[in-house]
Design a protein around this motif. Structure first.
Motif, short mmCIF file in Angstrom:
data_model
loop_
_atom_site.label_atom_id
_atom_site.label_comp_id
_atom_site.label_asym_id
_atom_site.label_seq_id
_atom_site.Cartn_x
_atom_site.Cartn_y
_atom_site.Cartn_z
N THR A 1 1.02 -1.19 -0.14
CA THR A 1 0.07 0.00 -0.03
C THR A 1 0.84 1.40 0.03
O THR A 1 1.97 1.12 0.54
CB THR A 1 -0.94 0.03 1.26
OG1 THR A 1 -0.03 0.28 2.45
CG2 THR A 1 -1.67 -1.14 1.27
N TYR A 2 0.45 2.34 -0.66
CA TYR A 2 1.27 3.72 -0.39
C TYR A 2 1.53 3.84 0.99
O TYR A 2 2.76 4.48 1.28
CB TYR A 2 0.35 4.75 -1.36
CG TYR A 2 0.75 5.95 -1.17
CD1 TYR A 2 2.13 6.27 -1.30
CD2 TYR A 2 0.09 7.05 -1.06
CE1 TYR A 2 2.58 7.53 -1.53
CE2 TYR A 2 0.68 8.43 -0.88
CZ TYR A 2 1.72 8.51 -1.34
OH TYR A 2 2.70 9.81 -1.25
N SER B 1 -4.65 2.54 -8.25
CA SER B 1 -5.99 2.60 -7.10
C SER B 1 -5.97 3.97 -6.72
O SER B 1 -5.25 4.83 -7.01
CB SER B 1 -5.43 1.48 -5.99
OG SER B 1 -4.17 1.91 -5.33
N ARG C 1 -5.26 8.56 2.81
CA ARG C 1 -4.25 8.32 3.81
C ARG C 1 -4.13 9.47 4.97
O ARG C 1 -4.78 10.69 4.92
CB ARG C 1 -2.71 8.30 3.41
CG ARG C 1 -1.99 9.45 2.91
CD ARG C 1 -0.54 9.09 2.52
NE ARG C 1 0.08 10.47 1.98
CZ ARG C 1 0.96 10.95 2.79
NH1 ARG C 1 1.20 10.39 4.18
NH2 ARG C 1 1.54 12.13 2.52
N LYS D 1 -2.82 6.39 -6.90
CA LYS D 1 -1.53 5.43 -7.21
C LYS D 1 -1.72 4.86 -8.70
O LYS D 1 -2.46 4.31 -9.31
CB LYS D 1 -1.85 4.10 -6.12
CG LYS D 1 -0.59 3.43 -6.29
CD LYS D 1 -0.65 2.35 -5.06
CE LYS D 1 0.29 1.11 -5.15
NZ LYS D 1 -0.14 0.10 -3.96
#
Length: 144
Positions: free
Chosen positions: A58-59, A108, A112, A123
């Motif tokens: 994940t980022y 995606s 956050r 992303k």
């Protein structure tokens, strides 16, 4: 273009808001358009260079994992930083993007948490050299 609020975009969810901007997972997006939209709506457009990492992480996790690495040494970078770095390294880069637009795939979208604020992000995945059609006719001039 005047800066606008991401919250003001039509849609009930982050994914719907990105969809209202035309940023949809699985679709291709001109890197210059992503840069413009990210600046105007205050979201992070992140460019990944490794497909495996984009698929398996994940980022948020990647920001922690690579926190000690300078941005230009990470396997991902903000689109604005990528364009800035490429333009500084090669002053003809912006002109070449006019003639040969660079399309990245939206992988995606999400949000956050930064402090008490939610920061939306898209992303994206950089195309691999074997995916770029260098013989394709230029698509013309991009106007932001």
């Amino acid at each position: 273009m005047k800066r606008r609020s991401f919250d003001g975009i039509a849609g009930a969810t982050t994914e719907e808001k990105f969809g209202s901007l035309g940023i949809v997972p699985g679709e291709k997006e001109d890197i210059r358009e992503l840069q413009s939209l990210s600046k105007n709506y205050g979201f992070e457009a992140v460019l990944y260079f490794e497909k495996d990492l984009a698929e398996t992480s994940t980022y948020e996790k990647d920001l922690v994992t690579f926190a000690d690495d300078p941005e230009d040494c990470r396997p991902f970078v903000l689109v604005t930083s990528f364009i800035k770095f490429a333009s500084e390294s090669d002053p003809s880069f912006p002109g070449r993007l006019e003639e040969f637009p660079l399309y990245v795939t939206v992988f995606s979208v999400g949000e956050r948490v930064v402090g008490e604020k939610c920061v939306p992000y898209a992303k994206c995945l950089m195309p691999f050299l074997d995916e770029i059609d260098f013989d394709k006719e230029p698509e013309g001039t991009y106007i932001s």
